[in-house]
Design a protein around this motif. Structure first.
Motif, mmCIF file in Angstrom:
data_model
loop_
_atom_site.group_PDB
_atom_site.id
_atom_site.type_symbol
_atom_site.label_atom_id
_atom_site.label_comp_id
_atom_site.label_asym_id
_atom_site.label_seq_id
_atom_site.Cartn_x
_atom_site.Cartn_y
_atom_site.Cartn_z
ATOM 1 N N ALA A 1 0.842 -1.195 0.000
ATOM 2 C CA ALA A 1 0.000 0.000 0.000
ATOM 3 C C ALA A 1 0.876 1.244 0.000
ATOM 4 N N VAL A 2 0.269 2.344 -0.396
ATOM 5 C CA VAL A 2 0.919 3.648 -0.318
ATOM 6 C C VAL A 2 -0.041 4.599 0.397
ATOM 7 N N PRO A 3 0.416 5.716 0.919
ATOM 8 C CA PRO A 3 1.787 6.198 0.848
ATOM 9 C C PRO A 3 2.713 5.426 1.794
ATOM 10 N N LEU A 4 3.905 5.205 1.320
ATOM 11 C CA LEU A 4 4.979 4.647 2.131
ATOM 12 C C LEU A 4 6.095 5.673 2.118
ATOM 13 N N THR A 5 6.468 6.135 3.293
ATOM 14 C CA THR A 5 7.522 7.135 3.404
ATOM 15 C C THR A 5 8.723 6.494 4.077
#
Length: 79
Positions: free
Chosen positions: A51-55
């Motif tokens: 999944a995103v967002p991934l920071t």
């Protein structure tokens, strides 16, 4: 600060929140849209994330818009 990467998709509202949050704090980042680049999508999958967002900030991987995790990661990263 360097090495802040935000993995996004094109119409993701949480991705926009993360980008605004970082911009408001004056933190530059590299945006990697996984819809536009297969290599970026593979990088996310290789981290075990779907999944995103991934920071990614240093060793921290923050999924979604989690202000507490951002504050902790940024405090430690700036230390």
């Amino acid at each position: 600060m360097e090495n802040v990467v935000v993995y996004t998709t094109t119409n993701c509202p949480h991705c926009k929140q993360v980008k605004s949050f970082l911009a408001d704090k004056g933190i530059s980042y590299e945006e990697r849209n996984i819809e536009l680049n297969e290599e970026y999508a593979q990088q996310v999958y290789d981290m075990g994330v779907r999944a995103v967002p991934l920071t990614v900030i240093g060793d921290f991987k923050i999924l979604g818009m989690n202000k507490l995790q951002f504050d902790k990661a940024l405090a430690e990263y700036n230390a």
